[in-house]
Design an enzyme around this catalytic site. Structure first.
Site, PDB file in Angstrom:
ATOM      1  N   ILE A  93       0.845  -1.200   0.000  1.00 13.20           N
ATOM      2  CA  ILE A  93       0.000   0.000   0.000  1.00 13.20           C
ATOM      3  C   ILE A  93       0.876   1.245   0.000  1.00 13.20           C
ATOM      4  CG2 ILE A  93      -1.805   1.269   1.241  1.00 13.20           C
ATOM      5  CD1 ILE A  93      -2.549  -1.399   2.593  1.00 13.20           C
ATOM      6  N   CYS A  94       0.532   2.178  -0.884  1.00 14.61           N
ATOM      7  CA  CYS A  94       1.238   3.449  -0.923  1.00 14.61           C
ATOM      8  C   CYS A  94       0.275   4.551  -0.500  1.00 14.61           C
ATOM      9  CB  CYS A  94       1.761   3.736  -2.338  1.00 14.61           C
ATOM     10  SG  CYS A  94       2.604   5.336  -2.463  1.00 14.61           S
ATOM     11  N   VAL A  95       0.506   5.075   0.704  1.00 13.36           N
ATOM     12  CA  VAL A  95      -0.295   6.195   1.198  1.00 13.36           C
ATOM     13  C   VAL A  95       0.604   7.037   2.101  1.00 13.36           C
ATOM     14  CG1 VAL A  95      -1.162   4.868   3.173  1.00 13.36           C
ATOM     15  CG2 VAL A  95      -2.469   6.828   2.338  1.00 13.36           C
TER      16      VAL A  95
END
Length: 259
Positions: A93-95
């Site tokens: 996940i990229c956040v």
């Protein structure tokens, strides 16, 4: 295998408090799955938000906590396959919340809510899945169609079991001859004793356990025939009794004549 010993005691204590709070008051659309022997990996099931291509899906994800957590952010991964600009094909996940915007004061609840919000509002500018990011910017309908297909294949909620709504007899319910689901629904289903003789149907228009013709025969024509048979038998019994009494009177008369 990682255990709680990999985390400082004060962090474990804080995690226990947070996880208990998440269990007692879960965020909307999120259910945390806890392994009490290993708090360094937190699992959660996230419901696809309504109005998104992920609607009706259940997505399993995990947060991996480092030994210096909460000074360092956890790493997030989706274990359920999903088509999303900010989720790589390997599930990473990229956040920003899990990267440059991380703050040690942020709790697990905040992280999980941010991840679910990511399903509502993707950020194609920081895409890990370039195909999904490009498709979202150039042709949203095609992106949504592709995301729905993968949701239907990998994340669709299991359909509830359908229980046949036929009439149940009291013997069936009390005799334990039913599945657990049928026993649970038994109070809501009509009993076969509620069948209306004239129509052969139970309350609510449900078919009875006996054929209609058989019900009509037993309750209608069959009932009249039974009454006629019973009447005939009564008359025959009465005649036999009269004949017996007459024979007794004749025998007494003959005895009196002899005297």
């Amino acid at each position: 295998m990682a255990t709680n010993e990999n985390l400082p005691p004060n962090v474990v204590k804080q995690l226990v408090k947070e996880l208990k709070n998440l269990d007692e008051s879960p965020p909307e659309g999120i259910k945390v799955v806890v392994n009490e022997d290993n708090f360094s990996t937190i699992y959660a099931d996230i419901e696809g938000p309504a109005g998104t291509p992920y609607e009706n899906g259940i997505f399993r994800m995990k947060l991996i906590l480092s030994q210096d957590f909460p000074q360092s952010p956890p790493k997030g991964y989706f274990l359920t396959k999903i088509f999303h600009p900010n989720i790589a094909t390997n599930g990473e996940i990229c956040v920003n919340t899990l990267k440059k915007d991380w703050n040690p004061s942020l709790g697990l609840r905040h992280v999980l809510l941010v991840v679910r919000c990511l399903l509502i509002e993707p950020f194609p500018e920081s895409a890990l899945n370039e195909q999904a990011g490009k498709m979202l910017l150039e042709n949203y309908e095609e992106y949504a169609r592709h995301a729905r297909i993968l949701t239907g294949i990998h994340a669709l909620k299991p359909k509830p079991k359908i229980i046949p709504t036929k009439a149940l007899t009291t013997d069936q319910i009390n005799g334990g001859n039913l599945s657990q689901d049928q026993k649970n629904l038994a109070p809501m289903l009509p009993l076969a004793s509620n069948v209306a003789p004239a129509t052969g149907k139970a309350a609510g228009g449900l078919e009875p356990s006996l054929p209609v013709n058989q019900s009509i025969t037993e309750a209608g024509v069959g009932g009249s025939t039974a009454a006629m048979v019973n009447t005939g038998q009564t008359k025959e019994s009465g005649l036999a009794k009269v004949q017996t009494d007459k024979k007794k009177i004749d025998a007494r008369k003959k005895s009196l004549k002899r005297l």
